[in-house]
Design an enzyme around this catalytic site. Structure first.
Site, PDB file in Angstrom:
ATOM      1  N   GLN A  87       0.829  -1.198   0.000  1.00  0.00           N
ATOM      2  CA  GLN A  87       0.000   0.000   0.000  1.00  0.00           C
ATOM      3  C   GLN A  87       0.868   1.254   0.000  1.00  0.00           C
ATOM      4  O   GLN A  87       0.565   2.244  -0.664  1.00  0.00           O
ATOM      5  CB  GLN A  87      -0.920  -0.005   1.229  1.00  0.00           C
ATOM      6  CG  GLN A  87      -1.689   1.277   1.475  1.00  0.00           C
ATOM      7  CD  GLN A  87      -2.671   1.620   0.363  1.00  0.00           C
ATOM      8  OE1 GLN A  87      -3.149   0.732  -0.341  1.00  0.00           O
ATOM      9  NE2 GLN A  87      -2.958   2.916   0.185  1.00  0.00           N
ATOM     10  N   GLU A  88       1.981   1.202   0.724  1.00  0.00           N
ATOM     11  CA  GLU A  88       2.856   2.367   0.840  1.00  0.00           C
ATOM     12  C   GLU A  88       3.687   2.607  -0.421  1.00  0.00           C
ATOM     13  O   GLU A  88       3.773   3.725  -0.925  1.00  0.00           O
ATOM     14  CB  GLU A  88       3.785   2.196   2.048  1.00  0.00           C
ATOM     15  CG  GLU A  88       3.102   2.244   3.398  1.00  0.00           C
ATOM     16  CD  GLU A  88       2.645   3.655   3.782  1.00  0.00           C
ATOM     17  OE1 GLU A  88       2.939   4.602   3.037  1.00  0.00           O
ATOM     18  OE2 GLU A  88       1.983   3.795   4.820  1.00  0.00           O
ATOM     19  N   SER A  89       4.317   1.536  -0.925  1.00  0.00           N
ATOM     20  CA  SER A  89       5.328   1.754  -1.974  1.00  0.00           C
ATOM     21  C   SER A  89       5.218   0.821  -3.170  1.00  0.00           C
ATOM     22  O   SER A  89       6.023   0.924  -4.091  1.00  0.00           O
ATOM     23  CB  SER A  89       6.725   1.554  -1.368  1.00  0.00           C
ATOM     24  OG  SER A  89       6.906   0.182  -0.988  1.00  0.00           O
ATOM     25  N   TYR A 101      -7.151   3.775   3.017  1.00  0.00           N
ATOM     26  CA  TYR A 101      -5.830   3.190   3.266  1.00  0.00           C
ATOM     27  C   TYR A 101      -5.970   1.851   4.002  1.00  0.00           C
ATOM     28  O   TYR A 101      -5.408   0.837   3.584  1.00  0.00           O
ATOM     29  CB  TYR A 101      -5.010   4.178   4.095  1.00  0.00           C
ATOM     30  CG  TYR A 101      -3.664   3.692   4.570  1.00  0.00           C
ATOM     31  CD1 TYR A 101      -2.538   3.810   3.779  1.00  0.00           C
ATOM     32  CD2 TYR A 101      -3.512   3.130   5.846  1.00  0.00           C
ATOM     33  CE1 TYR A 101      -1.292   3.385   4.217  1.00  0.00           C
ATOM     34  CE2 TYR A 101      -2.279   2.701   6.301  1.00  0.00           C
ATOM     35  CZ  TYR A 101      -1.166   2.829   5.481  1.00  0.00           C
ATOM     36  OH  TYR A 101       0.056   2.401   5.930  1.00  0.00           O
TER      37      TYR A 101
END
Length: 597
Positions: A314-316, A441
């Site tokens: 999800q972040e990167s 998120y």
């Protein structure tokens, strides 16, 4: 796709209260029931739930049991102070047969309450609603309505889908329905994904889950809207279990338990993103293996490796060089302050970033209020990871202001977008925050986690299948080796048997020879002995004959001597007699002479 639709709280409470009162009055007026069904269950101390295996209803991953019906059934058993016993069935026919034959107390398997089922069975109040979808393979022909369907529709035997679609036959006589036995909704979707079949009818909830694993699945159109899902019990049994079930469901709605369980299984399911899902599945294969060992290495008791990997994606998107306009960087997109806090020197180093992200997320979980349930703490922590712990605490305060439960993720998640609204964020300590983004998120991470978990389970299944195949190969090889060894052993045994026979034969020949030699020797000995005996006997006979001969000679000699002696004696006696006669004659003569004279 549409999310599940739920009953309004007030309407449910009123309906459940009135139904409970009516049921109790009816049961109190029946003086002929001596032992109720509930009393029978209390006697055996068990509540028996019949179900079918699926990720939504009841499943076991090797470590834990899960499923909406399973969790709700466990709470019902606790409510009744009984032990829950699960009986799993392969298909709906077996499940309903078990219900009708009193093998189970109730059926809990995500069953849609249809008119025919309502006629045959009693039901609990619905605990969620779903719609029924016609599913096809993305990229193939998409029918727009029932009249547009150009191939057989596949449904499960005994399912609500079969019941509902059969009602359409009169209106659409050209429809072809394939009724499949010993299948489930998940296997139908897999068949569509693999193009073994063209169309199938499944529940919206099942489709929403499986699209994350098979992104080629697509919804053609909705066949039936807002179908209630409920537990079923026998209609002819007394009211005791029915009353307890209604009362229990009412309590669960009132306490928010059903909303919490539904949020757990449905809350993160949003509109399906085909491109994102396809990309994610590809990156599971081509990017994740490079970092999988790092996720496993730095996983913590609070943050398992699959969750850590989901957060990182999800972040990167698993890019160690990722960078956002706000300056966060790396696999876990750490800020400079966060990196410093968890002792990360280089945010672009994948290992340092993963280690730091796992450590920070674990600390966030530990810093949360202890009143938050264990199974929901991670969602609160993820929201905090995204917008900061202060803003999360603000949302909990807003939730309390709205007289909702600040320890319930379902309630807090609902209020996250309020941090965008001046009306609310001005009442908070930390002010404005991108709460709507935080909600998405967490939902995204939960979807990624579901897909990763499924992928890991499929890999494990594949490895297990390969291990079983190898074990089968090894087993067959061992059987073949044992067979060859047996053949060789039998050959050797036959050789040894023939050798033993030959040896025995030779030994017998030798023994026969020796026996013959011994026999001839014995005969010879016997002959010699007989000859010797005969010789001896002949010698003895001859000796005896000689002795007899000598004795006869001696006897003859003696007889001759005795004869001669007798003759001599007779001769002498005769001579004496003659002498005497002569003398007497002479005497007589002399006498006569004398007389004459």
């Amino acid at each position: 796709m549409n999310k599940p639709v739920f009953l309004s709280c007030i309407a449910v409470k009123l309906k459940l209260f009135l139904t409970s009162v009516l049921v109790y009055l009816l049961s109190a007026c029946n003086p002929f029931i001596h032992t109720t069904h509930l009393e029978e269950m209390q006697t055996r101390q068990t509540l028996i739930m019949g179900t079918m295996n699926s990720s939504l209803t009841y499943s076991y991953d090797g470590d834990n049991y899960s499923g909406l019906d399973y969790e709700l059934g466990k709470k019902f058993a606790t409510y009744l102070k009984l032990e829950l016993v699960i009986k799993e069935f392969d298909n709906l026919d077996e499940l309903f047969t078990a219900l009708e034959s009193n093998e189970i107390d109730f059926a809990g398997a995500g069953l849609t309450l249809t008119p025919k089922r309502a006629e045959k069975y009693r039901s609990s109040p619905p605990y969620y609603y779903l719609s029924q979808k016609l599913v096809y393979h993305k990229g193939t022909y998409r029918p727009r309505d029932m009249s547009d369907i150009d191939a057989p529709i596949n449904v499960l035997k005994g399912s609500s889908h079969e019941e509902n679609i059969n009602e359409s036959i009169d209106e659409y006589p050209d429809l072809v329905i394939n009724v499949l036995d010993n299948e489930d909704q998940e296997s139908l979707l897999q068949k569509i994904a693999e193009k073994e079949i063209e169309y199938a009818i499944v529940d919206s909830t099942t489709l929403a889950q499986k699209q994350r694993y098979y992104p080629s699945l697509a919804e053609a159109f909705t066949i039936y809207e807002k179908q209630p899902v409920a537990w079923l019990i026998r209609k002819e049994q007394d009211d005791s279990l029915y009353s307890a079930m209604i009362e229990f469901m009412g309590n669960q709605y009132k306490s928010g338990t059903i909303a919490k369980i539904e949020e757990k299984y449905f809350g993160h399911i949003g509109d399906f993103d085909y491109v994102d899902t396809r990309t994610f599945l590809k990156r599971i294969d081509n990017r994740l293996p490079k970092y999988e060992n790092l996720f496993k290495k730095y996983a913590t008791p609070e943050v398992p490796w699959l969750l850590l990997a989901s957060v990182s994606y999800q972040e990167s998107h698993w890019d160690p060089k990722a960078r956002s306009p706000t300056g966060v960087r790396g696999m876990m997109m750490l800020t400079r302050d966060t990196a410093k806090f968890v002792n990360v020197k280089n945010r672009l180093d994948a290992e340092q970033s993963i280690q730091g992200g796992a450590k920070y997320l674990s600390q966030l979980i530990k810093r949360l209020p202890e009143s938050i349930p264990e199974d929901e703490r991670i969602w609160f922590a993820l929201a905090s990871y995204n917008i900061g712990l202060g803003h999360l605490l603000d949302v909990r305060r807003i939730t309390t202001m709205k007289k909702q439960n600040p320890d319930s993720w379902a309630d807090v998640k609902e209020n996250l977008p309020l941090l965008h609204q001046r009306k609310w964020y001005t009442k908070t300590r930390y002010g404005y925050a991108r709460g709507r983004e935080a909600k998405h998120y967490v939902d995204n991470i939960r979807e990624y986690l579901k897909t990763l978990t499924w992928h890991a389970q499929e890999q494990e299944k594949a490895l297990k299948i390969e291990a079983e195949k190898q074990a089968e190969i090894d087993r067959l090889a061992a059987i073949e080796e044992a067979k060859q060894a047996k053949i060789e052993a039998e050959k050797q045994a036959e050789i040894e048997r023939l050798a033993a026979i030959e040896q025995a034969k030779q030994a017998k020949i030798e023994a026969d020879k020796q026996a013959e030699i011994d026999r001839l020797a014995a005969i010879e000995l016997e002959t010699q002995a007989r000859i010797e005996a005969e010789k001896k006997a002949e010698a003895e006979r001859l000796a005896a004959a000689e002795k007899a001969k000598q004795a006869k000679i001696e006897a003859d000699k003696q007889a001759e001597i005795d004869r001669l002696a007798a003759i001599e004696l007779e001769k002498q006696a005769r001579a004496e007699a003659e002498k005497k006669a002569e003398k007497e004659r002479l005497g007589a003569a002399e006498q006569s002479i004398s007389t004459d004279q």
